[in-house]
Design a protein around this motif. Structure first.
Motif, PDB file in Angstrom:
ATOM      1  N   VAL A  48      15.329  -3.068  12.343  1.00 57.16           N
ATOM      2  CA  VAL A  48      14.093  -3.093  11.559  1.00 57.16           C
ATOM      3  C   VAL A  48      13.560  -1.669  11.502  1.00 57.16           C
ATOM      4  N   ARG A  49      13.208  -1.233  10.286  1.00 58.85           N
ATOM      5  CA  ARG A  49      12.735   0.144  10.115  1.00 58.85           C
ATOM      6  C   ARG A  49      11.438   0.175   9.324  1.00 58.85           C
ATOM      7  N   MET A  50      10.499   0.984   9.829  1.00 60.07           N
ATOM      8  CA  MET A  50       9.267   1.270   9.095  1.00 60.07           C
ATOM      9  C   MET A  50       8.997   2.757   9.278  1.00 60.07           C
ATOM     10  N   GLY A  51       8.936   3.509   8.172  1.00 61.17           N
ATOM     11  CA  GLY A  51       8.869   4.955   8.298  1.00 61.17           C
ATOM     12  C   GLY A  51      10.107   5.437   9.008  1.00 61.17           C
ATOM     13  N   ASP A  52       9.940   6.247  10.049  1.00 58.37           N
ATOM     14  CA  ASP A  52      11.075   6.702  10.856  1.00 58.37           C
ATOM     15  C   ASP A  52      11.186   5.945  12.171  1.00 58.37           C
TER      16      ASP A  52
ATOM     17  N   ASP B 278       0.824  -1.205   0.000  1.00 55.72           N
ATOM     18  CA  ASP B 278       0.000   0.000   0.000  1.00 55.72           C
ATOM     19  C   ASP B 278       0.866   1.265   0.000  1.00 55.72           C
ATOM     20  N   GLY B 279       2.074   1.123  -0.518  1.00 55.19           N
ATOM     21  CA  GLY B 279       2.996   2.260  -0.541  1.00 55.19           C
ATOM     22  C   GLY B 279       3.927   2.310   0.649  1.00 55.19           C
TER      23      GLY B 279
END
Length: 711
Positions: free
Chosen positions: A35-39, A14-15
């Motif tokens: 592990v990174r998602m966004g900031d 979903d982007g």
């Protein structure tokens, strides 16, 4: 020289995306990843001792999750300004990860193992707890620690009928499902969450959707593992085994245990019978043999006990206490047990008993949440206590355990959505587990429901809960309703489900085997619904509906909203007005400013005291309208008029000038009015000359006809 960085990307479709990287940080750990998602960035490390304590027959695994305040650009609270003991939310995340990882280590691996997960950077649009399981598994994946079945965890929500993986906290507010799912490639291992009365079929659909997303995350871990260079799994010394001793123990004990198990008995009677068989088995060995291999005798006796009990269920359909697989233990309930609390109930099911109390308060008693990833407050919260006497044991008391935090949170989530949105109270439930032999958390849900209704909290619907178990040999299986403590230990699943008559409100599932089939899960959910409905009937037999009002000794709460510019007048200089008012009326008054309005909570047991506070508020905020008539009372006489007080707003005074007493010329004020007189006046607004409010008595009187002038 900067070390090489290995990175894998997970596309959420979903982007949004998640990355896993390794190779640069914490290289002395056996395995480490970011592990990174966004900031949002999480560092996970895994370390395991090279040798195991020979006296330990279990996996000493520690999963630790911590959120650093610096990650959100904030200072920790408290005097020392540093992170201290873990918060409840951190403990709950530790439990979520631990429950998935622990069953997937080799059964004979007993080395001290520590998985540490730290929130290093926080993005408000990303909830970090949903990434903790992925981070922990990835750290193990790039290590040489024996952990063969990689896992991941995701949060699944449903917003406007559409499932979403790892939603933001803002999006979660719009969802009717909030579930965390943990799974391997092959099977679901853990489910926990809350729902707004969804069906069993909808819950299975959500789990399947989450499992597909988890598979993508596990494949990413496998790619990272291959790119980094899969380490050779370390060799370790497994458990000591002796086939001859096992055969001797089984031959002596199996039939006797089978016979005890198929009869059906109470917990202590059954435990005593099993202990007697164990002593008979030990008597078959010499003192020298027991000194050398006594641990193996105990281990094989437990193994034989487990096998025999499970086979009784699978072959005969009979459980340890004599019930069939779908039977619920006898239930008795009582409300209003404690005379001076605001609400109370006792719930007893078999050998499990919970005593719940409800306390009602103002917003001042709300539970404050202040962590790097979440700030806010809870106006409904539940605390669960599990003292050692509840299982007939004497143990040291070492503060609230992780288990108590987890069980209390599950019961809180089961009930929270059934508290009406317009309930003015802050509500605290405390569950004291007085006896325990299976599912005290579900007993807490049932006791909590009745205590809330006993307290006069107008619950939307009552909630009941049940714990389901499973025994399977891979082919045959039996789903057990309302499991015992022994069935939890010896079984393959612990599946707790709570809900109303119309749907599921919370669940918690732990699977101890690989490969739970969805058809078994569906049967467990449907069987659980039948059990929940039976238990719900027992609750509503005891108390059919919430009491119409709170108890006489419980505080009543009245809420009023006033314009923000009146807040200062109600508080007074240095709090003088509100403090004196609370003292005089025996009430507690809380004022919160919301959207430039003053929201006032008045808490008290004496209706007269509450009415006095309401009268004071009305007096302070009273604003007469131009041209309207109001009743007044004379409270002071002056040469040039009378000071009158609005009877509808005591304390609001205005001068009635002598010229406004009557149409006729008035020489003395006392010719028209006297102290204590009550009459009506007309409000004429603010006099443009004096800038003071003006009222008139004569304006409400008929004007006498003018006398004609004589020529």
């Amino acid at each position: 020289m900067i070390p090489q960085l290995f990175v894998e990307k997970i596309d959420l479709g979903d982007g949004r995306s998640i990355t896993i990287e390794t190779g640069r940080l914490a290289k002395q750990a056996d395995g480490s990843v970011v592990v990174r998602m966004g900031d949002t960035m999480i560092l996970a490390t895994a370390v395991s001792a090279r040798t195991a304590n020979p006296n330990v027959d279990f996996l000493p695994l520690t999963v630790d999750y911590r959120e650093k305040f610096a990650a959100a650009g904030r200072f920790p609270g408290g005097f020392f300004k540093r992170e201290a003991r873990p918060s409840d939310s951190e403990v709950l995340t530790m439990r979520l990860v631990d429950r998935v990882l622990r069953p997937l280590f080799p059964d004979d691996y007993h080395a001290e193992t520590q998985v540490m997960i730290q929130l290093m950077s926080h993005d408000e649009t990303v909830m970090p707890d949903a990434l903790a399981g992925l981070a922990a598994s990835a750290a193990l994946a790039v290590s040489d620690i024996p952990f063969y079945n990689l896992i991941s965890e995701v949060r699944v929500a449903r917003i406007d009928g559409k499932f979403v993986i790892n939603p933001s906290r803002e999006d979660l507010e719009k969802s009717d499902i909030d579930m965390m799912i943990g799974a391997s490639l092959d099977s679901v291992a853990m489910v926990e969450g809350e729902m707004k009365e969804i069906s069993e079929a909808e819950m299975v659909e959500a789990i399947k959707f989450a499992h597909e997303a988890i598979k993508v995350q596990i494949h990413a871990q496998l790619r990272l593992q291959a790119a980094f260079g899969k380490k050779e799994i370390r060799t370790y010394e497994g458990e000591k085994e002796n086939e001859e001793i096992y055969k001797k123990v089984k031959a002596a004990a199996y039939d006797k245990i089978y016979d005890i198990a198929k009869v059906g008995s109470a917990k202590h009677e059954r435990s005593a019978a099993f202990a007697e068989v164990k002593e008979e088995v030990k008597a078959l060995f010499t003192e020298e043999e027991l000194a050398a291999d006594g641990d193996l005798v105990s281990k094989y006796f437990y193994k034989t006990n487990k096998e025999a009990v499970r086979n009784v269920v699978l072959e005969l359909g009979v459980r340890l206490d004599g019930r069939k697989t779908t039977d619920i233990r006898p239930i008795w309930c009582e409300t209003d047990y404690l005379p001076r609390v605001h609400g109370s109930s006792l719930f007893t099911r078999g050998e499990t008993q919970a005593l719940a109390t409800v306390t009602l308060g103002t917003s001042r008693e709300a539970n404050q949440i202040d962590s790097p990833s979440e700030q806010g407050e809870e106006k409904f919260y539940l605390h669960y206590n599990f003292p050692p006497f509840s299982t007939g044991e004497a143990k040291p008391l070492r503060g609230t355990s992780r288990r108590e935090v987890g069980h209390g949170n599950l019961a809180q989530r089961a009930l929270k959505n059934m508290i009406p949105a317009d309930c003015p109270y802050t509500i605290r439930i405390v569950s004291e587990v007085l006896e325990s032999n299976g599912s005290s958390s579900m007993a807490t849900v049932c006791a909590g429901t009745m205590a809330l209704m006993d307290a006069g909290v107008q619950m939307v619907k009552p909630v009941s809960g049940i714990a389901m178990g499973l025994i399977t040999d891979g082919e045959k299986f039996a789903v057990l309703s309302d499991i015992l403590g022994d069935e939890d230990h010896l079984g393959d699943m612990d599946f707790k489900v709570t809900g109303t008559a119309d749907g599921i409100t919370a669940c918690q599932m732990d699977i101890k085997i690989d490969g739970l089939r969805y058809d078994i899960m569906e049967q467990a959910l449907n069987q659980a619904r039948d059990g929940r409905m039976h238990i719900l009937g027992k609750l509503t037999e005891t108390i059919a509906a919430p009491r119409a009002d709170v108890k006489a000794h419980a505080p009543k709460i009245i809420t009023r909203t006033i314009p923000g510019n009146f807040i200062g007048a109600l508080i007074g200089p240095g709090g003088k007005v509100i403090q004196e008012l609370q003292k005089a009326t025996g009430t507690t008054i809380v004022i919160n400013e919301v959207d430039e309005q003053g929201v006032i909570e008045i808490l008290g047991t004496d209706p007269a005291g509450i009415e006095a506070v309401l009268a004071k508020i009305k007096s302070i905020t009273f604003k007469p309208q131009m041209g309207e008539a109001y009743e007044v009372k004379v409270i002071k006489m002056l040469d040039f008029g009378a000071v009158v007080e609005y009877t509808a707003a005591p304390g609001n005074e205005v001068l009635l000038h002598v010229s406004e007493l009557a149409w006729e010329r008035t020489e003395n004020v006392t010719d028209v009015v006297n102290m204590g007189d009550v009459f009506e006046v007309k409000y004429l607004g603010v006099d443009p000359k004096t800038k003071k409010e003006k009222v008139s008595r004569k304006a409400l009187l008929q004007r006498p006809p003018r006398e004609e002038k004589k020529e």
